[in-house]
Design a protein around this motif. Structure first.
Motif, PDB file in Angstrom:
ATOM      1  N   SER A  99       0.827  -1.205   0.000  1.00  0.00           N
ATOM      2  CA  SER A  99       0.000   0.000   0.000  1.00  0.00           C
ATOM      3  C   SER A  99       0.866   1.262   0.000  1.00  0.00           C
ATOM      4  N   PHE A 100       2.039   1.196   0.637  1.00  0.00           N
ATOM      5  CA  PHE A 100       2.982   2.314   0.622  1.00  0.00           C
ATOM      6  C   PHE A 100       3.441   2.637  -0.800  1.00  0.00           C
ATOM      7  N   VAL A 101       3.856   1.614  -1.538  1.00  0.00           N
ATOM      8  CA  VAL A 101       4.355   1.825  -2.904  1.00  0.00           C
ATOM      9  C   VAL A 101       3.248   2.357  -3.809  1.00  0.00           C
ATOM     10  N   CYS A 102       2.065   1.774  -3.706  1.00  0.00           N
ATOM     11  CA  CYS A 102       0.969   2.200  -4.577  1.00  0.00           C
ATOM     12  C   CYS A 102       0.433   3.581  -4.186  1.00  0.00           C
ATOM     13  N   SER A 103       0.423   3.904  -2.911  1.00  0.00           N
ATOM     14  CA  SER A 103       0.044   5.251  -2.493  1.00  0.00           C
ATOM     15  C   SER A 103       1.055   6.271  -3.003  1.00  0.00           C
ATOM     16  N   ASP A 104       2.336   5.916  -2.968  1.00  0.00           N
ATOM     17  CA  ASP A 104       3.382   6.791  -3.504  1.00  0.00           C
ATOM     18  C   ASP A 104       3.135   7.078  -4.983  1.00  0.00           C
ATOM     19  N   THR A 105       2.780   6.023  -5.726  1.00  0.00           N
ATOM     20  CA  THR A 105       2.490   6.184  -7.157  1.00  0.00           C
ATOM     21  C   THR A 105       1.305   7.115  -7.364  1.00  0.00           C
ATOM     22  N   SER A 106       0.247   6.929  -6.566  1.00  0.00           N
ATOM     23  CA  SER A 106      -0.952   7.765  -6.699  1.00  0.00           C
ATOM     24  C   SER A 106      -0.669   9.221  -6.348  1.00  0.00           C
ATOM     25  N   ILE A 107       0.117   9.441  -5.284  1.00  0.00           N
ATOM     26  CA  ILE A 107       0.438  10.810  -4.868  1.00  0.00           C
ATOM     27  C   ILE A 107       1.277  11.507  -5.932  1.00  0.00           C
ATOM     28  N   LEU A 108       2.250  10.800  -6.502  1.00  0.00           N
ATOM     29  CA  LEU A 108       3.074  11.376  -7.563  1.00  0.00           C
ATOM     30  C   LEU A 108       2.241  11.652  -8.822  1.00  0.00           C
ATOM     31  N   THR A 109       1.234  10.824  -9.060  1.00  0.00           N
ATOM     32  CA  THR A 109       0.320  11.072 -10.179  1.00  0.00           C
ATOM     33  C   THR A 109      -0.501  12.334  -9.926  1.00  0.00           C
ATOM     34  N   ALA A 110      -0.968  12.511  -8.686  1.00  0.00           N
ATOM     35  CA  ALA A 110      -1.699  13.731  -8.323  1.00  0.00           C
ATOM     36  C   ALA A 110      -0.811  14.961  -8.470  1.00  0.00           C
ATOM     37  N   LEU A 111       0.468  14.840  -8.113  1.00  0.00           N
ATOM     38  CA  LEU A 111       1.415  15.950  -8.280  1.00  0.00           C
ATOM     39  C   LEU A 111       1.623  16.272  -9.754  1.00  0.00           C
ATOM     40  N   ALA A 112       1.647  15.251 -10.594  1.00  0.00           N
ATOM     41  CA  ALA A 112       1.782  15.476 -12.038  1.00  0.00           C
ATOM     42  C   ALA A 112       0.572  16.239 -12.567  1.00  0.00           C
ATOM     43  N   TYR A 113      -0.603  15.871 -12.090  1.00  0.00           N
ATOM     44  CA  TYR A 113      -1.843  16.571 -12.477  1.00  0.00           C
ATOM     45  C   TYR A 113      -1.802  18.032 -12.018  1.00  0.00           C
ATOM     46  N   ASP A 114      -1.306  18.240 -10.797  1.00  0.00           N
ATOM     47  CA  ASP A 114      -1.180  19.599 -10.258  1.00  0.00           C
ATOM     48  C   ASP A 114      -0.229  20.444 -11.097  1.00  0.00           C
ATOM     49  N   ARG A 115       0.910  19.877 -11.467  1.00  0.00           N
ATOM     50  CA  ARG A 115       1.891  20.617 -12.288  1.00  0.00           C
ATOM     51  C   ARG A 115       1.358  20.874 -13.694  1.00  0.00           C
ATOM     52  N   TYR A 116       0.580  19.931 -14.223  1.00  0.00           N
ATOM     53  CA  TYR A 116      -0.044  20.113 -15.546  1.00  0.00           C
ATOM     54  C   TYR A 116      -0.991  21.310 -15.521  1.00  0.00           C
ATOM     55  N   LEU A 117      -1.826  21.394 -14.486  1.00  0.00           N
ATOM     56  CA  LEU A 117      -2.767  22.509 -14.379  1.00  0.00           C
ATOM     57  C   LEU A 117      -2.037  23.835 -14.170  1.00  0.00           C
ATOM     58  N   ALA A 118      -0.989  23.836 -13.329  1.00  0.00           N
ATOM     59  CA  ALA A 118      -0.271  25.072 -13.010  1.00  0.00           C
ATOM     60  C   ALA A 118       0.465  25.639 -14.217  1.00  0.00           C
ATOM     61  N   CYS A 120       0.100  24.373 -17.732  1.00  0.00           N
ATOM     62  CA  CYS A 120      -0.653  24.360 -18.998  1.00  0.00           C
ATOM     63  C   CYS A 120      -1.972  25.142 -18.907  1.00  0.00           C
ATOM     64  N   LEU A 121      -2.576  25.197 -17.732  1.00  0.00           N
ATOM     65  CA  LEU A 121      -3.862  25.901 -17.568  1.00  0.00           C
ATOM     66  C   LEU A 121      -3.783  26.839 -16.358  1.00  0.00           C
ATOM     67  N   PRO A 122      -2.863  27.791 -16.359  1.00  0.00           N
ATOM     68  CA  PRO A 122      -2.652  28.636 -15.170  1.00  0.00           C
ATOM     69  C   PRO A 122      -3.869  29.469 -14.780  1.00  0.00           C
ATOM     70  N   LEU A 123      -4.668  29.909 -15.763  1.00  0.00           N
ATOM     71  CA  LEU A 123      -5.821  30.755 -15.448  1.00  0.00           C
ATOM     72  C   LEU A 123      -6.933  29.973 -14.753  1.00  0.00           C
ATOM     73  N   GLN A 124      -7.030  28.685 -15.051  1.00  0.00           N
ATOM     74  CA  GLN A 124      -8.060  27.849 -14.421  1.00  0.00           C
ATOM     75  C   GLN A 124      -7.551  27.091 -13.198  1.00  0.00           C
ATOM     76  N   TYR A 125      -6.258  27.240 -12.893  1.00  0.00           N
ATOM     77  CA  TYR A 125      -5.621  26.413 -11.842  1.00  0.00           C
ATOM     78  C   TYR A 125      -6.366  26.501 -10.512  1.00  0.00           C
ATOM     79  N   HIS A 126      -6.576  27.712 -10.008  1.00  0.00           N
ATOM     80  CA  HIS A 126      -7.165  27.868  -8.678  1.00  0.00           C
ATOM     81  C   HIS A 126      -8.649  27.479  -8.642  1.00  0.00           C
ATOM     82  N   SER A 127      -9.322  27.585  -9.768  1.00  0.00           N
ATOM     83  CA  SER A 127     -10.728  27.179  -9.793  1.00  0.00           C
ATOM     84  C   SER A 127     -10.872  25.654  -9.862  1.00  0.00           C
TER      85      SER A 127
END
Length: 309
Positions: A99-118, A120-127
């Protein structure tokens, strides 16, 4: 009487267990210190209560969770004359590490999504990245692996086992399943393991997709390139490190050869609880300006700061 398993991976440590114990204790202390430091810095500084830093905080907490499932037992075994683990203890350790390894993968995926929004879509990021969405991503990153591997452990617990020798330093679910008696129905275990693997392959494909768009966007702007170097490079290093370690360990578990030295097999297996938990807080602490500045203030400038009334 509850069945116990022998951890035969320790057979290669005879003669220098004191050295390994000292190094492992030092590594565990460093992991605890650096991860707790980053968590405290992020929690205590309201200016860091942003989606990226919240996810990094969760990432460090997950690193602490995973290492707790390995180091205390490992250090105790190095001091013991016999390296055994109970059946229930083995299942719990397997659950924690998976569960540690898979949670790490999921968290890093969420971080990738966050960086993509920040980027590629900076105007919509906070919304889009509202507090509610961040907390939902955090819950999914933890609850999904917990649910998946709870079922996995239940499927393993139904089997009857004829072997008690685990050729590792710790328990893993697939290694336990291989000890099942001949004729045991492990098909459902294999199918479920494949389905779980597929879920996390989709995670990695999503990360690749986000970074394709991030790189395309960064090529068009000097400001975006600076943001990429500042926030995405540490994330990429974490991703690549985790990917290489997980893939090499999966290959080792499924296609291991007796010709490979046991010492190399041991290092390959413990790399997941050694390198990422130790590297990540150092990587983010030194590279990300917000965390680095806060640590500098806490360490060097605290006495010089005026006391607020």
């Amino acid at each position: 009487m509850e069945e116990v398993y022998t951890l035969s991976g320790f057979n290669d440590t005879l003669g220098y267990r004191a050295v390994i114990f000292s190094l492992a204790s030092l590594c565990y202390f460093a992991i605890l210190f650096f991860n707790v430091a980053v968590v405290i810095v992020i929690v205590s500084d309201e200016s860091l209560h942003e989606p990226m830093y919240i996810l990094l905080c969760v990432h460090c907490i997950n690193g602490l969770y995973g290492t707790v499932g390995f180091y205390p037992k490992f250090l105790a075994d190095l001091l013991s004359s016999s390296q055994v683990i109970s059946y229930r203890g083995c299942l719990v350790q397997a659950f924690v590490l998976y569960s540690f390894v898979c949670s790490d993968t999921s968290i890093l995926t969420a971080l990738a999504y966050d960086r993509y929004l920040a980027i590629c879509l900076p105007l919509q990021y906070h919304s889009i990245m509202t507090n509610k969405r961040v907390y939902s991503l955090v819950c999914l990153s933890w609850l999904t692996p917990f649910c998946i591997f709870s079922i996995n452990i239940v499927l393993t617990a139904r089997l009857r086992f004829c072997g008690t020798n685990i050729q590792r330093l710790f328990c893993l679910n697939w290694v336990i399943v291989k000890l099942a008696c001949p004729g045991s129905n492990t098909v459902i275990n294999n199918v479920y393991a494949f389905a779980t693997l597929l879920i996390y392959v989709i995670h990695w494909l999503f990360v690749v997709w986000t970074y394709i768009y991030i790189v395309k966007t960064c090529m068009q702007s000097k400001e975006d390139r600076a943001k990429f170097m500042q926030t995405c490079v540490p994330h990429l290093i974490s991703l690549i490190t985790l990917f290489v370690i997980v893939v090499s360990d999966l290959m080792h578990m499924r296609f291991t050869s007796d010709d490979i030295p046991l010492s190399f097999q041991n290092f390959s297996s413990v790399a997941i609880v050694l390198i990422p938990p130790l590297m990540n807080p150092l990587l983010y602490g030194f590279k990300l300006t917000g965390i680095r500045r806060r640590i500098f203030v806490l360490l060097f400038l605290r006495k010089k700061l005026p006391v607020s009334s």
